[in-house]
Motif scaffolding. Structure first.
Motif, PDB file in Angstrom:
ATOM      1  N   TYR A  72       0.839  -1.199   0.000  1.00  0.00           N
ATOM      2  CA  TYR A  72       0.000   0.000   0.000  1.00  0.00           C
ATOM      3  C   TYR A  72       0.869   1.242   0.000  1.00  0.00           C
ATOM      4  CZ  TYR A  72      -3.336   3.518   1.736  1.00  0.00           C
ATOM      5  OH  TYR A  72      -4.107   4.640   1.896  1.00  0.00           O
ATOM      6  N   ASP A 104      -7.428   8.213   3.458  1.00  0.00           N
ATOM      7  CA  ASP A 104      -6.579   7.115   3.920  1.00  0.00           C
ATOM      8  C   ASP A 104      -7.269   6.308   5.020  1.00  0.00           C
ATOM      9  OD1 ASP A 104      -3.920   5.699   4.342  1.00  0.00           O
ATOM     10  OD2 ASP A 104      -4.106   6.704   6.273  1.00  0.00           O
ATOM     11  N   GLN A 105      -7.838   6.978   5.985  1.00  0.00           N
ATOM     12  CA  GLN A 105      -8.448   6.290   7.128  1.00  0.00           C
ATOM     13  C   GLN A 105      -9.637   5.442   6.704  1.00  0.00           C
ATOM     14  OE1 GLN A 105      -9.237   9.675   9.611  1.00  0.00           O
ATOM     15  NE2 GLN A 105      -7.122   9.873  10.288  1.00  0.00           N
ATOM     16  N   ARG A 130      -8.415   2.310   4.799  1.00  0.00           N
ATOM     17  CA  ARG A 130      -7.925   1.253   5.687  1.00  0.00           C
ATOM     18  C   ARG A 130      -9.101   0.536   6.371  1.00  0.00           C
ATOM     19  NH1 ARG A 130      -2.217   1.982   6.884  1.00  0.00           N
ATOM     20  NH2 ARG A 130      -1.471   3.978   6.034  1.00  0.00           N
ATOM     21  N   HIS A 144      -9.985  -3.510   5.733  1.00  0.00           N
ATOM     22  CA  HIS A 144     -10.108  -4.464   6.837  1.00  0.00           C
ATOM     23  C   HIS A 144     -11.472  -5.140   6.814  1.00  0.00           C
ATOM     24  CE1 HIS A 144      -9.441  -6.202  10.801  1.00  0.00           C
ATOM     25  NE2 HIS A 144     -10.631  -5.745  11.153  1.00  0.00           N
ATOM     26  N   LEU A 181      -3.628  -4.514   3.897  1.00  0.00           N
ATOM     27  CA  LEU A 181      -2.798  -3.468   3.312  1.00  0.00           C
ATOM     28  C   LEU A 181      -1.515  -3.352   4.119  1.00  0.00           C
ATOM     29  CD1 LEU A 181      -5.384  -0.619   2.557  1.00  0.00           C
ATOM     30  CD2 LEU A 181      -4.597  -2.457   1.047  1.00  0.00           C
ATOM     31  N   GLU A 241       1.624  -1.079   4.350  1.00  0.00           N
ATOM     32  CA  GLU A 241       2.185   0.194   3.908  1.00  0.00           C
ATOM     33  C   GLU A 241       3.684   0.065   3.644  1.00  0.00           C
ATOM     34  OE1 GLU A 241       2.628   4.816   5.514  1.00  0.00           O
ATOM     35  OE2 GLU A 241       1.031   3.512   6.288  1.00  0.00           O
TER      36      GLU A 241
END
Length: 287
Positions: free
Chosen positions: A5, A19-20, A23, A27, A33, A35
């Motif tokens: 990622y 981004d948040q 993620r 999930h 992912l 990073e």
């Protein structure tokens, strides 16, 4: 499903909500992912550089580093996606430039990392039917205009995500979430992009046209995958209201914010409070 990622600079700063929620969605859908460690800027846009080799160094380093994690690299920002995808194309097609880049980096790379966008993972791997089955909060009262912008789709030969003039991937996702998708004819037009820096009047004109069209078509919100598009369309509306008392504003969201909401994320985790045109009265007021 395990993917390398690359969030990129904007998702680590001004577009943290993108981004948040990405993620959270990954999930929820069983996507791991990972990073990239110590990643750096992708370098912006390949077409913006005058040197056809030096501009490839940053994205190729990212592509090569991703191989230590997976043969697939996920990124979200339309600029990063465009840059990485086009750099990868060069490494696959141009032997001479590939040799120059890898010699300079002292790092072998032959273009074998597959650059993916979350939209194509949802379409081609997860499947929109699966997404539809996982929805716990259908967004049935929300009229959404999908906005792709320029870089998510073009140039089509190198990007290959969807039809550059009549894309449908975002519409298919929004339909799976229960949204009423607005047939939005300006969905692939430019928002003015970096013109916001040196020719702000051009960016203002582009954004005004897009927003007014969405408003006239009855859209409650616009959704995008580009942090610069989100900023331009969001910020220009504030200026439109201040300068001429513009009446109908249209909040501009990332598609992952709506996806996370539909899949059951708590509204306070979506970062909606950071938008200049507040989407909360519309998005959270449904039902």
């Amino acid at each position: 499903m395990r993917l390398a990622y690359y969030p990129g600079c904007t998702l680590a700063s001004k577009a943290k909500a993108f981004d948040q929620t990405t993620r959270w969605v990954a999930h929820a859908l069983g996507i791991e992912l990972v990073e990239l460690p110590e990643w750096q800027c992708c370098g912006g846009l390949v077409p913006q550089v005058t040197d056809a080799v030096m501009g490839l160094l940053a994205p190729v380093r990212i592509l090569a580093d991703a191989q230590t994690i997976s043969d697939k690299l996920l990124t979200l920002c339309s600029f990063c996606y465009n840059t990485l995808k086009r750099a990868n194309w060069v490494m696959q097609q141009d032997t001479e430039r590939r040799q120059k880049v890898t010699d300079f980096l002292e790092q072998p790379y032959d273009g074998t990392t597959q650059v993916l966008h979350l939209l194509e993972v949802l379409r081609d791997t997860i499947g929109f039917d699966t997404v539809r089955q996982r929805v716990v909060r259908p967004l049935t009262e929300l009229k959404v205009a999908p906005y792709y912008g320029c870089l998510l789709l073009r140039p089509p030969k190198e990007i290959g995500l969807d039809d550059p003039e009549e894309p449908t991937v975002m519409e298919q996702l929004l339909t799976a979430l229960g949204c009423a998708v607005v047939d939005f004819p300006r969905k692939v037009e430019c928002c003015g992009s970096f013109m916001i820096v040196n020719r702000p009047e051009i960016a203002a004109q582009c954004c005004t046209t897009i927003v007014r069209s969405a408003a006239q078509l009855g859209a409650d919100v616009l959704v995008t995958s580009c942090p610069l598009c989100q900023f331009n369309l969001d910020w220009q509306q504030v200026r439109m209201v201040e300068s001429n008392g513009e009446g109908k504003t249209v909040p501009v969201l990332y598609f992952t914010q709506l996806l996370a909401l539909a899949l059951g994320a708590e509204p306070f985790t979506l970062g909606l409070e950071h938008h200049l045109i507040d989407p909360r009265p519309i998005v959270l007021g449904m039902g």
